[in-house]
Design a protein around this motif. Structure first.
Motif, PDB file in Angstrom:
ATOM      1  N   THR A 245       0.822  -1.212   0.000  1.00  0.00           N
ATOM      2  CA  THR A 245       0.000   0.000   0.000  1.00  0.00           C
ATOM      3  C   THR A 245       0.854   1.260   0.000  1.00  0.00           C
ATOM      4  OG1 THR A 245      -0.166   0.181   2.423  1.00  0.00           O
ATOM      5  CG2 THR A 245      -1.769  -1.244   1.301  1.00  0.00           C
ATOM      6  N   ALA A 246       2.127   1.119   0.368  1.00  0.00           N
ATOM      7  CA  ALA A 246       3.055   2.251   0.373  1.00  0.00           C
ATOM      8  C   ALA A 246       4.038   2.165  -0.793  1.00  0.00           C
ATOM      9  CB  ALA A 246       3.815   2.299   1.693  1.00  0.00           C
ATOM     10  N   ASN A 247       3.702   1.326  -1.773  1.00  0.00           N
ATOM     11  CA  ASN A 247       4.563   1.136  -2.946  1.00  0.00           C
ATOM     12  C   ASN A 247       5.951   0.647  -2.553  1.00  0.00           C
ATOM     13  OD1 ASN A 247       4.913   1.114  -5.758  1.00  0.00           O
ATOM     14  ND2 ASN A 247       5.853   3.155  -5.745  1.00  0.00           N
ATOM     15  N   LEU A 248       5.987  -0.211  -1.534  1.00  0.00           N
ATOM     16  CA  LEU A 248       7.229  -0.836  -1.098  1.00  0.00           C
ATOM     17  C   LEU A 248       7.264  -2.277  -1.593  1.00  0.00           C
ATOM     18  CD1 LEU A 248       7.348   0.547   2.552  1.00  0.00           C
ATOM     19  CD2 LEU A 248       8.995   1.075   0.740  1.00  0.00           C
ATOM     20  N   ASP A 249       8.436  -2.742  -1.939  1.00  0.00           N
ATOM     21  CA  ASP A 249       8.608  -4.052  -2.560  1.00  0.00           C
ATOM     22  C   ASP A 249       8.144  -5.175  -1.641  1.00  0.00           C
ATOM     23  OD1 ASP A 249       9.395  -6.162  -4.143  1.00  0.00           O
ATOM     24  OD2 ASP A 249      11.542  -5.912  -3.755  1.00  0.00           O
ATOM     25  N   THR A 250       7.303  -6.058  -2.183  1.00  0.00           N
ATOM     26  CA  THR A 250       6.943  -7.306  -1.504  1.00  0.00           C
ATOM     27  C   THR A 250       7.190  -8.495  -2.433  1.00  0.00           C
ATOM     28  OG1 THR A 250       4.627  -7.107  -2.218  1.00  0.00           O
ATOM     29  CG2 THR A 250       5.193  -6.212  -0.047  1.00  0.00           C
ATOM     30  N   GLY A 251       7.954  -8.256  -3.489  1.00  0.00           N
ATOM     31  CA  GLY A 251       8.205  -9.285  -4.486  1.00  0.00           C
ATOM     32  C   GLY A 251       9.401 -10.155  -4.157  1.00  0.00           C
ATOM     33  N   GLY A 252       9.975 -10.738  -5.200  1.00  0.00           N
ATOM     34  CA  GLY A 252      11.018 -11.739  -5.025  1.00  0.00           C
ATOM     35  C   GLY A 252      12.241 -11.244  -4.288  1.00  0.00           C
ATOM     36  N   ARG A 253      12.687 -10.037  -4.605  1.00  0.00           N
ATOM     37  CA  ARG A 253      13.893  -9.533  -3.952  1.00  0.00           C
ATOM     38  C   ARG A 253      13.654  -9.324  -2.459  1.00  0.00           C
ATOM     39  NH1 ARG A 253      16.872  -3.717  -4.897  1.00  0.00           N
ATOM     40  NH2 ARG A 253      18.836  -4.209  -3.836  1.00  0.00           N
ATOM     41  N   ALA A 254      12.511  -8.728  -2.123  1.00  0.00           N
ATOM     42  CA  ALA A 254      12.198  -8.495  -0.712  1.00  0.00           C
ATOM     43  C   ALA A 254      12.024  -9.815   0.031  1.00  0.00           C
ATOM     44  CB  ALA A 254      10.933  -7.648  -0.593  1.00  0.00           C
ATOM     45  N   ARG A 255      11.359 -10.774  -0.604  1.00  0.00           N
ATOM     46  CA  ARG A 255      11.130 -12.062   0.056  1.00  0.00           C
ATOM     47  C   ARG A 255      12.434 -12.827   0.261  1.00  0.00           C
ATOM     48  NH1 ARG A 255       5.516 -13.451   0.011  1.00  0.00           N
ATOM     49  NH2 ARG A 255       4.344 -11.792  -1.030  1.00  0.00           N
ATOM     50  N   GLN A 256      13.393 -12.631  -0.636  1.00  0.00           N
ATOM     51  CA  GLN A 256      14.691 -13.276  -0.439  1.00  0.00           C
ATOM     52  C   GLN A 256      15.407 -12.696   0.773  1.00  0.00           C
ATOM     53  OE1 GLN A 256      16.141 -16.031  -1.948  1.00  0.00           O
ATOM     54  NE2 GLN A 256      17.458 -15.727  -0.152  1.00  0.00           N
ATOM     55  N   LEU A 257      15.278 -11.396   0.981  1.00  0.00           N
ATOM     56  CA  LEU A 257      15.872 -10.789   2.174  1.00  0.00           C
ATOM     57  C   LEU A 257      15.289 -11.410   3.434  1.00  0.00           C
ATOM     58  CD1 LEU A 257      15.908  -7.022   1.106  1.00  0.00           C
ATOM     59  CD2 LEU A 257      17.856  -8.586   1.198  1.00  0.00           C
ATOM     60  N   LEU A 258      13.985 -11.669   3.412  1.00  0.00           N
ATOM     61  CA  LEU A 258      13.346 -12.304   4.565  1.00  0.00           C
ATOM     62  C   LEU A 258      13.825 -13.745   4.724  1.00  0.00           C
ATOM     63  CD1 LEU A 258      11.588  -9.754   4.347  1.00  0.00           C
ATOM     64  CD2 LEU A 258       9.585 -11.196   4.770  1.00  0.00           C
ATOM     65  N   ARG A 259      13.962 -14.457   3.606  1.00  0.00           N
ATOM     66  CA  ARG A 259      14.413 -15.854   3.689  1.00  0.00           C
ATOM     67  C   ARG A 259      15.814 -15.948   4.279  1.00  0.00           C
ATOM     68  NH1 ARG A 259      11.352 -16.427  -1.162  1.00  0.00           N
ATOM     69  NH2 ARG A 259      13.164 -15.934  -2.467  1.00  0.00           N
ATOM     70  N   ASN A 260      16.623 -14.913   4.075  1.00  0.00           N
ATOM     71  CA  ASN A 260      17.952 -14.905   4.694  1.00  0.00           C
ATOM     72  C   ASN A 260      17.864 -14.954   6.215  1.00  0.00           C
ATOM     73  OD1 ASN A 260      19.064 -14.683   2.147  1.00  0.00           O
ATOM     74  ND2 ASN A 260      19.396 -12.468   2.278  1.00  0.00           N
ATOM     75  N   HIS A 261      16.692 -14.587   6.730  1.00  0.00           N
ATOM     76  CA  HIS A 261      16.441 -14.618   8.174  1.00  0.00           C
ATOM     77  C   HIS A 261      15.391 -15.675   8.529  1.00  0.00           C
ATOM     78  CE1 HIS A 261      18.834 -10.958   8.873  1.00  0.00           C
ATOM     79  NE2 HIS A 261      18.343 -10.537   7.718  1.00  0.00           N
ATOM     80  N   THR A 262      15.255 -16.664   7.668  1.00  0.00           N
ATOM     81  CA  THR A 262      14.365 -17.830   7.854  1.00  0.00           C
ATOM     82  C   THR A 262      12.900 -17.432   7.987  1.00  0.00           C
ATOM     83  OG1 THR A 262      14.565 -17.977  10.295  1.00  0.00           O
ATOM     84  CG2 THR A 262      16.244 -19.119   8.967  1.00  0.00           C
ATOM     85  N   ILE A 263      12.506 -16.338   7.351  1.00  0.00           N
ATOM     86  CA  ILE A 263      11.100 -15.935   7.312  1.00  0.00           C
ATOM     87  C   ILE A 263      10.600 -16.161   5.895  1.00  0.00           C
ATOM     88  CG2 ILE A 263       9.466 -14.027   7.548  1.00  0.00           C
ATOM     89  CD1 ILE A 263      11.336 -12.801   9.623  1.00  0.00           C
ATOM     90  N   GLY A 264       9.617 -17.029   5.752  1.00  0.00           N
ATOM     91  CA  GLY A 264       9.095 -17.351   4.432  1.00  0.00           C
ATOM     92  C   GLY A 264       7.623 -17.022   4.317  1.00  0.00           C
ATOM     93  N   TYR A 265       7.307 -16.045   3.481  1.00  0.00           N
ATOM     94  CA  TYR A 265       5.904 -15.684   3.217  1.00  0.00           C
ATOM     95  C   TYR A 265       5.593 -15.960   1.744  1.00  0.00           C
ATOM     96  CZ  TYR A 265       6.091 -12.995   7.609  1.00  0.00           C
ATOM     97  OH  TYR A 265       6.240 -12.607   8.917  1.00  0.00           O
TER      98      TYR A 265
END
Length: 265
Positions: A245-265
């Motif tokens: 909603t704030a035009n912030l990335d929730t796509g592949g690049r952002a999700r990979q950053l989360l996976r680096n911290h074992t968070i998978g959405y």
């Protein structure tokens, strides 16, 4: 003028202050000057040695205020647009008590005890709870399973969100990627085998936030600050979902950053 002195107060424009155990704002006076009839230098002055931790906390609060991300007013949050009615952060220092720190939502007060002000990360962490509280307009998530809580261990999704935000806020302000307590021992937010997995771990949330702000979000948390000003967010998952909603990335690049911290959405 026969007598003159300067009183310095640990309060900045009704935005934040540091008080003692009795609730009085810390102050100190310069030596009294006599027969003052022209400009006179007072030289280099500093607070009493026993009060230095209070003044360290006061200076540290300034670091967070400068980076609060509010273009609308001098207040902590853009929800408050009148500079004369800003909600004030109080930091109350108990010098003789065992080291401890917590934020009291009912009084907008950060409680600091003992040597805790030696840790700028801790002062900023607790003050960031106040900042988040103001971003939410006085609302705050109902946090569960959070006493005690640890950077690298699982707690709950609500605990990991509010504590992870506070951890990352401190690191963002100081320009690092860790938490350092008053004992001087650093804890990195880089996920390692000692960490539990998932978004109930505040270190995983904090590391993810820092990675997002410093990469996909253009090196700043300002759009996250704006997002939290318009949304009540109780968990990191809710935050990540609301980013679109704030035009912030929730796509592949952002999700990979989360996976680096074992968070998978």
């Amino acid at each position: 003028m026969d007598l003159m002195w300067v009183r310095v107060s640990a309060e900045s424009g009704k935005l934040w202050k540091v008080t003692n155990e009795s609730g009085a704002t810390f102050t100190w006076n310069s030596p009294v000057q006599k027969a003052v009839s022209a400009d006179r230098s007072l030289g280099a002055r500093k607070p009493p040695f026993g009060d230095m931790r209070a003044w360290h906390a006061f200076d540290t609060g300034n670091e967070l205020w400068w980076k609060r991300g509010n273009p609308e007013s001098n207040c902590w949050s853009a929800r408050e647009t009148d500079d004369s009615t800003c909600t004030e952060l109080t930091m109350q220092w108990f010098p003789s008590a065992p080291s401890d720190a917590y934020y009291e939502t009912e009084r907008n007060t950060v409680h600091l005890a003992g040597a805790v002000p030696d840790s700028e990360h801790t002062v900023l962490h607790e003050s960031a709870h106040f900042l988040q509280h103001r971003l939410f307009g006085g609302w705050f998530p109902r946090v569960t399973h959070c006493n005690p809580h640890w950077v690298d261990k699982a707690s709950s999704d609500t605990c990991a969100w509010v504590e992870g935000f506070a951890d990352s806020a401190a690191a963002y302000v100081l320009g690092d990627y860790r938490y350092v307590g008053e004992n001087g021992i650093p804890i990195s937010f880089a996920h390692d085998p000692a960490f539990d997995n998932g978004d109930t771990v505040q270190g995983n949330v904090g590391g993810s936030l820092l990675d997002l702000w410093r990469t996909t979000d253009g090196g700043t948390w300002n759009r996250t600050i704006a997002l939290l000003t318009t949304h009540h967010v109780a968990t990191f998952r809710e935050y990540f979902t609301a980013r679109s909603t704030a035009n912030l990335d929730t796509g592949g690049r952002a999700r990979q950053l989360l996976r680096n911290h074992t968070i998978g959405y």
